[in-house]
Design a protein around this motif. Sequence first.
Motif, PDB file in Angstrom:
ATOM      1  N   LYS A  44       1.867   8.150  -3.348  1.00  0.00           N
ATOM      2  CA  LYS A  44       0.834   8.849  -2.605  1.00  0.00           C
ATOM      3  C   LYS A  44      -0.447   8.851  -3.426  1.00  0.00           C
ATOM      4  O   LYS A  44      -0.428   8.634  -4.639  1.00  0.00           O
ATOM      5  CB  LYS A  44       1.263  10.256  -2.217  1.00  0.00           C
ATOM      6  N   GLY A  45      -1.562   9.057  -2.734  1.00  0.00           N
ATOM      7  CA  GLY A  45      -2.846   9.126  -3.409  1.00  0.00           C
ATOM      8  C   GLY A  45      -3.807   8.050  -2.965  1.00  0.00           C
ATOM      9  O   GLY A  45      -3.442   7.103  -2.248  1.00  0.00           O
ATOM     10  N   LYS A  46      -5.057   8.213  -3.379  1.00  0.00           N
ATOM     11  CA  LYS A  46      -6.141   7.309  -2.990  1.00  0.00           C
ATOM     12  C   LYS A  46      -5.863   5.866  -3.391  1.00  0.00           C
ATOM     13  O   LYS A  46      -6.117   4.942  -2.614  1.00  0.00           O
ATOM     14  CB  LYS A  46      -7.460   7.753  -3.628  1.00  0.00           C
ATOM     15  N   PHE A  47      -5.370   5.664  -4.608  1.00  0.00           N
ATOM     16  CA  PHE A  47      -5.139   4.312  -5.108  1.00  0.00           C
ATOM     17  C   PHE A  47      -4.214   3.527  -4.185  1.00  0.00           C
ATOM     18  O   PHE A  47      -4.479   2.373  -3.840  1.00  0.00           O
ATOM     19  CB  PHE A  47      -4.548   4.374  -6.524  1.00  0.00           C
ATOM     20  N   PHE A  48      -3.125   4.142  -3.748  1.00  0.00           N
ATOM     21  CA  PHE A  48      -2.139   3.436  -2.928  1.00  0.00           C
ATOM     22  C   PHE A  48      -2.628   3.224  -1.497  1.00  0.00           C
ATOM     23  O   PHE A  48      -2.330   2.199  -0.879  1.00  0.00           O
ATOM     24  CB  PHE A  48      -0.794   4.155  -2.976  1.00  0.00           C
ATOM     25  N   ILE A  49      -3.384   4.171  -0.970  1.00  0.00           N
ATOM     26  CA  ILE A  49      -3.953   3.983   0.366  1.00  0.00           C
ATOM     27  C   ILE A  49      -4.979   2.845   0.325  1.00  0.00           C
ATOM     28  O   ILE A  49      -5.001   1.993   1.213  1.00  0.00           O
ATOM     29  CB  ILE A  49      -4.569   5.298   0.880  1.00  0.00           C
ATOM     30  N   LYS A  50      -5.776   2.810  -0.725  1.00  0.00           N
ATOM     31  CA  LYS A  50      -6.748   1.723  -0.888  1.00  0.00           C
ATOM     32  C   LYS A  50      -6.023   0.374  -0.988  1.00  0.00           C
ATOM     33  O   LYS A  50      -6.473  -0.624  -0.422  1.00  0.00           O
ATOM     34  CB  LYS A  50      -7.608   1.967  -2.129  1.00  0.00           C
ATOM     35  N   ARG A  51      -4.899   0.339  -1.677  1.00  0.00           N
ATOM     36  CA  ARG A  51      -4.103  -0.901  -1.770  1.00  0.00           C
ATOM     37  C   ARG A  51      -3.633  -1.371  -0.400  1.00  0.00           C
ATOM     38  O   ARG A  51      -3.656  -2.564  -0.102  1.00  0.00           O
ATOM     39  CB  ARG A  51      -2.882  -0.698  -2.669  1.00  0.00           C
ATOM     40  N   LEU A  52      -3.194  -0.435   0.444  1.00  0.00           N
ATOM     41  CA  LEU A  52      -2.764  -0.796   1.797  1.00  0.00           C
ATOM     42  C   LEU A  52      -3.923  -1.383   2.596  1.00  0.00           C
ATOM     43  O   LEU A  52      -3.760  -2.375   3.312  1.00  0.00           O
ATOM     44  CB  LEU A  52      -2.208   0.421   2.530  1.00  0.00           C
ATOM     45  N   ILE A  53      -5.083  -0.755   2.482  1.00  0.00           N
ATOM     46  CA  ILE A  53      -6.266  -1.242   3.197  1.00  0.00           C
ATOM     47  C   ILE A  53      -6.638  -2.628   2.700  1.00  0.00           C
ATOM     48  O   ILE A  53      -6.953  -3.528   3.492  1.00  0.00           O
ATOM     49  CB  ILE A  53      -7.444  -0.252   3.046  1.00  0.00           C
ATOM     50  N   ASN A  54      -6.574  -2.845   1.400  1.00  0.00           N
ATOM     51  CA  ASN A  54      -6.888  -4.149   0.827  1.00  0.00           C
ATOM     52  C   ASN A  54      -5.943  -5.229   1.349  1.00  0.00           C
ATOM     53  O   ASN A  54      -6.354  -6.373   1.564  1.00  0.00           O
ATOM     54  CB  ASN A  54      -6.860  -4.093  -0.702  1.00  0.00           C
ATOM     55  N   LYS A  55      -4.678  -4.876   1.582  1.00  0.00           N
ATOM     56  CA  LYS A  55      -3.718  -5.848   2.125  1.00  0.00           C
ATOM     57  C   LYS A  55      -4.115  -6.301   3.524  1.00  0.00           C
ATOM     58  O   LYS A  55      -3.891  -7.455   3.883  1.00  0.00           O
ATOM     59  CB  LYS A  55      -2.304  -5.262   2.141  1.00  0.00           C
ATOM     60  N   ILE A  56      -4.703  -5.416   4.321  1.00  0.00           N
ATOM     61  CA  ILE A  56      -5.192  -5.805   5.651  1.00  0.00           C
ATOM     62  C   ILE A  56      -6.272  -6.878   5.486  1.00  0.00           C
ATOM     63  O   ILE A  56      -6.255  -7.896   6.181  1.00  0.00           O
ATOM     64  CB  ILE A  56      -5.758  -4.587   6.423  1.00  0.00           C
ATOM     65  N   PHE A  57      -7.205  -6.633   4.560  1.00  0.00           N
ATOM     66  CA  PHE A  57      -8.272  -7.607   4.326  1.00  0.00           C
ATOM     67  C   PHE A  57      -7.710  -8.940   3.839  1.00  0.00           C
ATOM     68  O   PHE A  57      -8.106 -10.003   4.317  1.00  0.00           O
ATOM     69  CB  PHE A  57      -9.277  -7.067   3.289  1.00  0.00           C
ATOM     70  N   LYS A  58      -6.778  -8.886   2.918  1.00  0.00           N
ATOM     71  CA  LYS A  58      -6.253 -10.104   2.290  1.00  0.00           C
ATOM     72  C   LYS A  58      -5.350 -10.917   3.215  1.00  0.00           C
ATOM     73  O   LYS A  58      -5.503 -12.131   3.320  1.00  0.00           O
ATOM     74  CB  LYS A  58      -5.485  -9.713   1.024  1.00  0.00           C
TER      75      LYS A  58
END
Length: 177
Positions: A44-58
């Motif tokens: 949980k936390g900002k870092f992991f949510i940001k990682r999920l969002i980055n996977k959409i982009f990638k």
Amino acid sequence: MNLTFKQILTRDKSIIIDIKIASHITDIPIDIFIKEYKISNLWKGKFFIKRLINKIFKYQLNQKIRWNRNFWNKIKVSKLKIEINKQDSENVKLNIKNKTPLDRYSNIVKYQKLISQNNEIGNPLYITGRTLNLLGASIETDSVFILDGSRRLIANILNNISPDILIIDLEGKSIEE
């Protein structure tokens, strides 16, 4: 509300369902969402949510993310009630086992059992296209992408339940706009 979006449930894209937003339940304060939302029941936390969002982009958009430092101040998280078409639900039940890798399917069955025993397994998490556009995407604003919880979504469908979902959207906007 009459927003409906398509959700792909298998890697080969052979099972696709329509998800209709039925109603808005509540907005969740960002600080509480960040502190309490568990990604795959582990992180949980900002870092992991940001990682999920980055996977959409990638992997889905094939675009570079341009992180906005004010992102967390510009978004809201809403809990929404959804409806899944009964015909789509039957299609999932008939085909998911044959179209899903064994390890993924075993996780779905585990979640299905937990749901049938009235255990809380969390809500699937989505993000809107307009929110991704804030981060550098160039997509339709009314598009919707799943960030986390596709196995939980499938398990709910197998139990004839349309689960509530969480959706990240821009502050001041509404998913039905």
